[in-house]
Design an enzyme around this catalytic site. Structure first.
Site, mmCIF file in Angstrom:
data_model
loop_
_atom_site.group_PDB
_atom_site.id
_atom_site.type_symbol
_atom_site.label_atom_id
_atom_site.label_comp_id
_atom_site.label_asym_id
_atom_site.label_seq_id
_atom_site.Cartn_x
_atom_site.Cartn_y
_atom_site.Cartn_z
ATOM 1 N N ALA A 18 -5.425 4.635 11.901
ATOM 2 C CA ALA A 18 -5.376 3.214 12.281
ATOM 3 C C ALA A 18 -6.724 2.692 12.768
ATOM 4 O O ALA A 18 -6.823 1.569 13.255
ATOM 5 C CB ALA A 18 -4.307 2.999 13.350
ATOM 6 N N TYR A 179 -5.965 14.054 -5.970
ATOM 7 C CA TYR A 179 -5.476 12.879 -5.234
ATOM 8 C C TYR A 179 -4.096 12.470 -5.763
ATOM 9 O O TYR A 179 -3.153 12.266 -4.987
ATOM 10 C CB TYR A 179 -6.473 11.713 -5.366
ATOM 11 C CG TYR A 179 -6.085 10.494 -4.562
ATOM 12 C CD1 TYR A 179 -6.306 10.439 -3.190
ATOM 13 C CD2 TYR A 179 -5.483 9.388 -5.172
ATOM 14 C CE1 TYR A 179 -5.951 9.317 -2.446
ATOM 15 C CE2 TYR A 179 -5.126 8.262 -4.438
ATOM 16 C CZ TYR A 179 -5.366 8.233 -3.072
ATOM 17 O OH TYR A 179 -5.001 7.122 -2.345
HETATM 18 P P1 NAD Z 1 -10.055 4.289 4.926
HETATM 19 O O1 NAD Z 1 -10.916 5.454 4.599
HETATM 20 O O2 NAD Z 1 -10.656 2.944 4.961
HETATM 21 O O3 NAD Z 1 -9.292 4.556 6.309
HETATM 22 C C1 NAD Z 1 -8.637 5.771 6.534
HETATM 23 C C2 NAD Z 1 -8.601 6.061 8.024
HETATM 24 O O4 NAD Z 1 -7.981 7.348 8.175
HETATM 25 C C3 NAD Z 1 -9.997 6.148 8.647
HETATM 26 O O5 NAD Z 1 -10.026 5.404 9.845
HETATM 27 C C4 NAD Z 1 -10.194 7.636 8.889
HETATM 28 O O6 NAD Z 1 -10.996 7.903 10.036
HETATM 29 C C5 NAD Z 1 -8.770 8.118 9.071
HETATM 30 N N1 NAD Z 1 -8.612 9.540 8.727
HETATM 31 C C6 NAD Z 1 -8.975 10.171 7.604
HETATM 32 N N2 NAD Z 1 -8.728 11.486 7.700
HETATM 33 C C7 NAD Z 1 -8.181 11.695 8.922
HETATM 34 C C8 NAD Z 1 -7.737 12.829 9.634
HETATM 35 N N3 NAD Z 1 -7.793 14.058 9.080
HETATM 36 N N4 NAD Z 1 -7.230 12.670 10.861
HETATM 37 C C9 NAD Z 1 -7.180 11.444 11.436
HETATM 38 N N5 NAD Z 1 -7.615 10.333 10.843
HETATM 39 C C10 NAD Z 1 -8.108 10.452 9.590
HETATM 40 O O7 NAD Z 1 -8.840 4.350 3.880
HETATM 41 P P2 NAD Z 1 -7.799 3.235 3.419
HETATM 42 O O8 NAD Z 1 -8.289 2.671 2.137
HETATM 43 O O9 NAD Z 1 -7.448 2.328 4.522
HETATM 44 O O10 NAD Z 1 -6.563 4.177 3.049
HETATM 45 C C11 NAD Z 1 -5.453 4.352 3.906
HETATM 46 C C12 NAD Z 1 -4.348 5.027 3.130
HETATM 47 O O11 NAD Z 1 -3.991 4.237 2.004
HETATM 48 C C13 NAD Z 1 -4.735 6.410 2.573
HETATM 49 O O12 NAD Z 1 -3.633 7.273 2.666
HETATM 50 C C14 NAD Z 1 -5.041 6.103 1.116
HETATM 51 O O13 NAD Z 1 -4.867 7.240 0.276
HETATM 52 C C15 NAD Z 1 -4.036 5.013 0.819
HETATM 53 N N6 NAD Z 1 -4.401 4.153 -0.324
HETATM 54 C C16 NAD Z 1 -5.556 3.420 -0.280
HETATM 55 C C17 NAD Z 1 -5.875 2.624 -1.385
HETATM 56 C C18 NAD Z 1 -7.128 1.775 -1.410
HETATM 57 O O14 NAD Z 1 -7.462 1.244 -2.498
HETATM 58 N N7 NAD Z 1 -7.813 1.561 -0.307
HETATM 59 C C19 NAD Z 1 -5.013 2.586 -2.497
HETATM 60 C C20 NAD Z 1 -3.863 3.362 -2.486
HETATM 61 C C21 NAD Z 1 -3.542 4.133 -1.385
#
Ligand code: NAD
Length: 279
Positions: A18, A179
């Site tokens: 978050a 992934y």
């Molecule tokens: P992001 O990288 O912007 O944010 C992810 C957050 O998770 C970061 O704040 C990071 O510090 C935290 N994080 C990562 N690994 C961690 C760990 N081991 N422990 C604690 N915190 C951790 O990513 P996002 O784009 O916001 O993605 C969020 C979710 O949505 C992910 O599961 C991603 O696979 C999924 N998703 C994203 C997209 C996209 O296009 N952005 C599309 C489909 C799915």
């Protein structure tokens, strides 16, 4: 009143990842809708920032620096949330990492379809270490949180679990196997946990976003070829805003979705339904 069913007044939510992106948007939307939030992220400063923004909305927030792949840290996070707020109504497993684009094997002289999109990783196969890292973050962490939160929610006989999968769970993209496999596993884990916990009034669902405007995606979109391929694959011609994903998470966290469980809801501007042309 219909709007009350879409609110989460007085509920307590754990939201992982978050600190930024989709997880931050979900934490803020749940707070706007009345919940207090345990803000979980391994980037401590980002978790604190989100928690502060939630307090400014008039809700309580606790930033808990946690690596979601570590069982002891996950257990400690759940204990801290319970001791601070007294209960957990909503668990949003959002933390995840992108895998980059790498082939399963590299054979000199052979290029697989879509190799141009993989940038300078097209000839670097996935290592076992990287496979585990992606699986641990995107899938095993959800199992760890289920084991840690489960005893509490099952006794409470009430709860909502929202897992952030991806439309990649449905795609067979080359160079993206780890992934896609992690997210397909997450959607299947969601169905199984939903069946186990349904008699205890706990709903377990997932959201499968398409490309969404976050730090994770913006980095990839800087490549003009990647940008063109991805936008061409989305009938709506744009990527999602994090808040658009968060509003669906609110629905799944609220009483409005009480009869839905085991589902992955895709929200991707039509990319999956459009089929051919998807990456
Ligand atoms: P992001 O990288 O912007 O944010 C992810 C957050 O998770 C970061 O704040 C990071 O510090 C935290 N994080 C990562 N690994 C961690 C760990 N081991 N422990 C604690 N915190 C951790 O990513 P996002 O784009 O916001 O993605 C969020 C979710 O949505 C992910 O599961 C991603 O696979 C999924 N998703 C994203 C997209 C996209 O296009 N952005 C599309 C489909 C799915």
């Amino acid at each position: 009143m219909i709007t009350e069913e879409y609110r989460v007044e007085g509920k307590v939510a754990i939201v992982t990842g978050a600190g930024r992106g989709i997880g931050k948007a979900i934490a803020l939307v749940l707070a706007e809708a009345g919940a207090d939030i345990a803000v979980v992220d391994f980037r401590k400063a980002l978790a604190e920032e989100t928690a502060e923004e939630i307090r400014q909305l008039g809700r309580k927030a606790l930033a808990i620096p946690t690596d979601v792949t570590q069982e002891d840290q996950v257990r400690r996070t759940v204990e801290q949330t319970l001791s601070q707020f007294g209960k957990i109504d909503i668990l949003v497993n959002n933390a995840g990492i992108s895998s980059g684009m790498r082939p399963v094997v590299f054979v000199p002289g052979i290029k697989f379809p879509g190799w141009e999109l993989a940038g300078d990783e097209w000839d670097k196969p996935i290592t076992l270490e990287w496979w585990h890292r992606v699986m641990d973050t995107n899938l095993t962490s959800v199992f760890l949180f289920a084991q840690a939160v489960g005893p509490h929610m099952l006794k409470q006989k009430k709860g909502k679990v929202v897992n952030i999968s991806s439309n990649s769970a449905q795609l067979g993209s080359t160079y993206h196997s780890v992934y896609c496999a992690s997210k397909a596993g997450l959607s299947t884990f969601t169905r199984c946990l939903a069946s186990e916990w349904a008699p205890f009034n706990i709903c377990v669902n997932a959201i499968g976003p398409g490309a969404t405007k976050t730090e994770m995606m913006e980095e990839k979109l800087r490549d003009p070829l990647f940008r063109k391929v991805i936008l061409d694959a989305i009938p709506k011609g744009r990527i999602a805003e994090p808040r658009e994903i968060a509003l669906l998470a609110l629905y799944l966290a609220s009483e409005a979705s009480n009869f839905m469980t085991g589902e992955t809801l895709y929200i991707d501007g039509g990319q999956l339904s459009h089929g051919a042309g998807s990456i």
